[in-house]
Each structure stands twice: as C-alpha cells, then as structure tokens.
Design an enzyme around this catalytic site. Structure first.
Site, PDB file in Angstrom:
ATOM      1  N   HIS A 100      39.246  44.948  41.236  1.00  0.00           N
ATOM      2  CA  HIS A 100      37.891  45.120  41.748  1.00  0.00           C
ATOM      3  C   HIS A 100      37.046  43.869  41.514  1.00  0.00           C
ATOM      4  O   HIS A 100      36.241  43.490  42.375  1.00  0.00           O
ATOM      5  CB  HIS A 100      37.226  46.335  41.099  1.00  0.00           C
ATOM      6  CG  HIS A 100      37.569  47.622  41.770  1.00  0.00           C
ATOM      7  ND1 HIS A 100      36.719  48.258  42.642  1.00  0.00           N
ATOM      8  CD2 HIS A 100      38.690  48.391  41.716  1.00  0.00           C
ATOM      9  CE1 HIS A 100      37.292  49.365  43.096  1.00  0.00           C
ATOM     10  NE2 HIS A 100      38.493  49.464  42.549  1.00  0.00           N
ATOM     11  N   ASP A 101      37.233  43.232  40.380  1.00  0.00           N
ATOM     12  CA  ASP A 101      36.468  42.027  40.108  1.00  0.00           C
ATOM     13  C   ASP A 101      36.827  40.927  41.103  1.00  0.00           C
ATOM     14  O   ASP A 101      35.944  40.289  41.685  1.00  0.00           O
ATOM     15  CB  ASP A 101      36.725  41.540  38.680  1.00  0.00           C
ATOM     16  CG  ASP A 101      35.862  40.336  38.319  1.00  0.00           C
ATOM     17  OD1 ASP A 101      34.645  40.369  38.613  1.00  0.00           O
ATOM     18  OD2 ASP A 101      36.399  39.366  37.756  1.00  0.00           O
ATOM     19  N   VAL A 139      35.778  41.391  44.924  1.00  0.00           N
ATOM     20  CA  VAL A 139      34.338  41.368  45.190  1.00  0.00           C
ATOM     21  C   VAL A 139      33.732  40.120  44.543  1.00  0.00           C
ATOM     22  O   VAL A 139      33.652  40.023  43.333  1.00  0.00           O
ATOM     23  CB  VAL A 139      33.643  42.628  44.646  1.00  0.00           C
ATOM     24  CG1 VAL A 139      32.158  42.605  44.975  1.00  0.00           C
ATOM     25  CG2 VAL A 139      34.286  43.884  45.225  1.00  0.00           C
ATOM     26  N   GLY A 146      34.932  37.261  44.029  1.00  0.00           N
ATOM     27  CA  GLY A 146      35.854  36.435  43.270  1.00  0.00           C
ATOM     28  C   GLY A 146      36.004  36.871  41.825  1.00  0.00           C
ATOM     29  O   GLY A 146      35.274  37.730  41.331  1.00  0.00           O
ATOM     30  N   ASP A 150      35.090  36.531  38.734  1.00  0.00           N
ATOM     31  CA  ASP A 150      34.014  35.913  37.947  1.00  0.00           C
ATOM     32  C   ASP A 150      33.371  36.872  36.958  1.00  0.00           C
ATOM     33  O   ASP A 150      32.289  36.616  36.435  1.00  0.00           O
ATOM     34  CB  ASP A 150      32.927  35.362  38.887  1.00  0.00           C
ATOM     35  CG  ASP A 150      32.243  36.472  39.691  1.00  0.00           C
ATOM     36  OD1 ASP A 150      32.726  37.631  39.675  1.00  0.00           O
ATOM     37  OD2 ASP A 150      31.220  36.175  40.341  1.00  0.00           O
ATOM     38  N   SER A 163      31.944  39.587  37.491  1.00  0.00           N
ATOM     39  CA  SER A 163      30.728  40.226  37.987  1.00  0.00           C
ATOM     40  C   SER A 163      30.814  41.749  37.903  1.00  0.00           C
ATOM     41  O   SER A 163      29.794  42.432  37.807  1.00  0.00           O
ATOM     42  CB  SER A 163      30.434  39.790  39.430  1.00  0.00           C
ATOM     43  OG  SER A 163      31.543  40.044  40.277  1.00  0.00           O
ATOM     44  N   GLU A 221      27.721  45.761  40.778  1.00  0.00           N
ATOM     45  CA  GLU A 221      28.958  46.322  41.316  1.00  0.00           C
ATOM     46  C   GLU A 221      29.393  47.610  40.615  1.00  0.00           C
ATOM     47  O   GLU A 221      29.835  48.558  41.254  1.00  0.00           O
ATOM     48  CB  GLU A 221      30.087  45.289  41.210  1.00  0.00           C
ATOM     49  CG  GLU A 221      29.888  44.059  42.072  1.00  0.00           C
ATOM     50  CD  GLU A 221      30.837  42.937  41.703  1.00  0.00           C
ATOM     51  OE1 GLU A 221      31.986  43.230  41.293  1.00  0.00           O
ATOM     52  OE2 GLU A 221      30.440  41.760  41.809  1.00  0.00           O
ATOM     53  N   PRO A 252      39.272  47.180  49.639  1.00  0.00           N
ATOM     54  CA  PRO A 252      40.035  47.951  50.623  1.00  0.00           C
ATOM     55  C   PRO A 252      39.854  49.452  50.387  1.00  0.00           C
ATOM     56  O   PRO A 252      39.900  49.917  49.248  1.00  0.00           O
ATOM     57  CB  PRO A 252      41.485  47.523  50.361  1.00  0.00           C
ATOM     58  CG  PRO A 252      41.385  46.226  49.634  1.00  0.00           C
ATOM     59  CD  PRO A 252      40.125  46.294  48.828  1.00  0.00           C
ATOM     60  N   HIS A 311      50.027  51.391  41.976  1.00  0.00           N
ATOM     61  CA  HIS A 311      49.777  52.825  42.164  1.00  0.00           C
ATOM     62  C   HIS A 311      50.904  53.683  41.604  1.00  0.00           C
ATOM     63  O   HIS A 311      50.934  54.894  41.823  1.00  0.00           O
ATOM     64  CB  HIS A 311      49.551  53.142  43.640  1.00  0.00           C
ATOM     65  CG  HIS A 311      48.195  52.741  44.126  1.00  0.00           C
ATOM     66  ND1 HIS A 311      47.782  52.908  45.438  1.00  0.00           N
ATOM     67  CD2 HIS A 311      47.143  52.186  43.474  1.00  0.00           C
ATOM     68  CE1 HIS A 311      46.542  52.462  45.564  1.00  0.00           C
ATOM     69  NE2 HIS A 311      46.139  52.016  44.394  1.00  0.00           N
TER      70      HIS A 311
END
EC number: 1.11.1.7
Length: 320
Positions: A69-70, A73, A75, A77, A79, A92, A163, A193
């Site tokens: 996820h990081d 979204v 890159g 970084d 966030s 986020e 995605p 998964h």
C-alpha cells in the site's frame, strides 16, 4: 539444508542482485546503505520482526500488505504511516484499515535508540516486509536501502492507485504497468494472497445473487456459510489451505477455483497471466525467485533519496 534449498537460496541471492542492480542505478538505492551510519539497522529490524511474529503469526501478512500500500500510493516513502493531523485530517491510512502500524513504531523506536536520525521509516518498512517473508516462507533476499520519508499523505491518492479486488485482468495489468511492474511481477506478487485475511465485502459479489461459475462449488458453499447474504463483514482466510504460510499454494488455489477476489480469479482469464500461474504452481523454487525479485522492484517505486524528503523521528508524524 538440502541441495534443493541451497540452490534456491543461491538463486534468490542472484536474482535479487540482478533486480537490485537495475534498481540501484535507476532509483539511487544501494546495498548496505547503513553500514557506516547504523551498521546494526537491518539486524535490529529482523530481530524485532521475528520476536513479534512469535507472539502474532499473522503479522507477516500485515507488514507485506503495508509495504504494498505504501509503494503503490505516492511511492515507497512511508506516507502510509502518517497519522491524521489538523492540517491533514485524511492521510492514506484513514481510507483502508490496515495492520502493522504498532510493529513499525516499535521497530523505529529500537532503531532510533541505537542510531538517532539515521534510518528512515521507508527503509524500516521495506526491511520489515522482507523479514516477514523470511519468517513466513522460509527464504530471504537482499534489499537495497537509502529511501527517505515523504512529508505528504493523501486519502484521495489511494483510490486512484491501489488495485481494486474487483479489477479484471487488464485493469490489473494496467495498474502494475503504471508502476513499471510487468505481468510476471503482478502474478508473482499475487502469491502474497496465500496468507492473510479478507473481509466478506471484498468478494461477496462472487456469491450473490448468483455464484461466479469460476468458483469451485464446494468452496463457494463454505464462503456462503462464512459470509451470509446481508450478514456481518466477517474476516476469511485468503487461502483455504495452509493460510499461515507464505507459499506458492495460492497458484494451486487459483487453478482450482478456490481464490476469493474477482482480481484473483481474473489471473486465469488470460493466456499470459494463466501461464504464469501454472508456472508458479509447478515450481515453488522458481516462484520464490520471482517473488523476491518482484518485491525488490516494488520496494523501489518512486522512492525519495539523497536530500529529498527527510528521516522522521517518529514514523507516524513528520518532523515539522
């Protein structure tokens, strides 16, 4: 260690080296970035991840997903780790409920105690995800570092970058291509998964009002029992087989129609993605190699390096 496992380890080192040599030249990352400034950084991260895993075996899935996820979204970084503030009430992490934040904060505190202001949260997250693979799947790989932490985080960026579990194959391919990842990376990384859980709301579209014909009938019956129509949004294991072990079991599940998401089943709808599914199902060592290489590539998406960004003192807040 068996000869097969020794060969697997050698292959993993070689493929990670090949992947990271491209990564280092294009993204400004390098091996052993902290060899002088914080020589025990990676060992510290690894020791804490392993200790936390002993208390919570579900942690690897959470940390691998957190890195995904990081990176997808804005890159890689860190966030995804930023908490809401008055100035930014919707970062986020407010969009999708994820786990692993407490673990990252514990790791950061330990690293800061040893090397104040040296190791970025973005690198800690990449190391922790790599070590989660090692603990869950039993193989590891080198990963370059030198990432810096970003100062912005936006909930709105999530919707246009992550995605969806409802994507078809072409949507998935386009999403990964936008991050410079290929079809082989898409299918290799989907192997994550094999562990973790999903909420009913992510896949009941395949159960109601009619069952997706691509679903194994017996498996669909099990899922309906776990997720009755109009019922609570329960958690279900991503894999009905060995759900606590990261492995190539996911690909056997996909071939057998025993995967949860529309996006999982979509991998069997195209010749190219289905071929990779079959290859990964037949060759567990080959999948390890491909998964390691794809993890390294993913962990280099749009990274900040050099004087860009900052090294946060706390992973959930910027320095200013």
């Amino acid at each position: 260690m068996s000869r097969r496992m020794k060969l697997a380890c050698l292959q993993l080192v070689m493929v990670a080296f090949l992947a990271t040599s491209v990564t280092m030249s294009s993204a400004g990352l390098q091996y052993n970035f902290y060899s002088s400034s914080c020589p025990n950084a990676e060992d510290t991260v690894r020791n804490i991840v392993y200790g936390l895993f002993d208390k919570d075996p579900t942690l690897p899935a959470a940390l691998i997903r957190l890195l995904f996820h990081d990176c997808f979204v804005m890159g890689c970084d860190a966030s995804i780790l930023l908490d809401p503030t008055k100035a930014n009430p919707q970062p986020e992490k407010t969009v999708i409920p994820l786990r692993g934040y407490d673990a990252i904060n514990k790791i950061k505190a330990a690293v800061e105690a040893a090397c104040p202001g040296k190791v970025s949260c973005a690198d800690i997250l990449a190391f922790a995800a790599r070590d989660s693979v090692a603990k869950s799947a039993g193989f590891s790989f080198p990963i370059p570092s030198g990432r810096r932490d970003g100062a912005t985080s936006s909930a709105f960026s999530v919707f246009s970058n992550i995605p969806s579990p409802f994507f078809n194959a072409q949507d998935l391919i386009n999403s990964f291509a936008s991050k410079n990842l290929g079809v082989d990376d898409l299918v290799a990384l989907s192997g994550a998964h094999s562990i973790g859980t999903a909420r009913c709301s992510g896949f009941t579209n395949r159960l109601y009002p009619t069952v997706d014909p691509a679903l194994d009938a017996a498996y669909a019956t099990q899922l309906k029992a776990a997720c009755p129509d109009g019922g609570p949004d329960n958690a279900v294991n991503n894999s009905p087989v060995n759900p606590g072990t990261l492995s190539n079991q996911y690909y056997h599940n996909a071939v057998d129609g025993r995967v949860l998401f529309t996006s999982d089943a979509a991998l069997m709808t195209r010749n190219d993605t289905a071929a990779w599914v079959s290859k990964n199902a037949a060759d567990p060592t080959g999948w390890m190699v491909r998964f390691a290489a794809s993890m390294v590539k993913m962990a280099a998406i749009e990274v900040l390096t050099g004087t860009q960004g900052e090294v946060r003192r706390f992973c959930n807040a910027t320095n200013s």
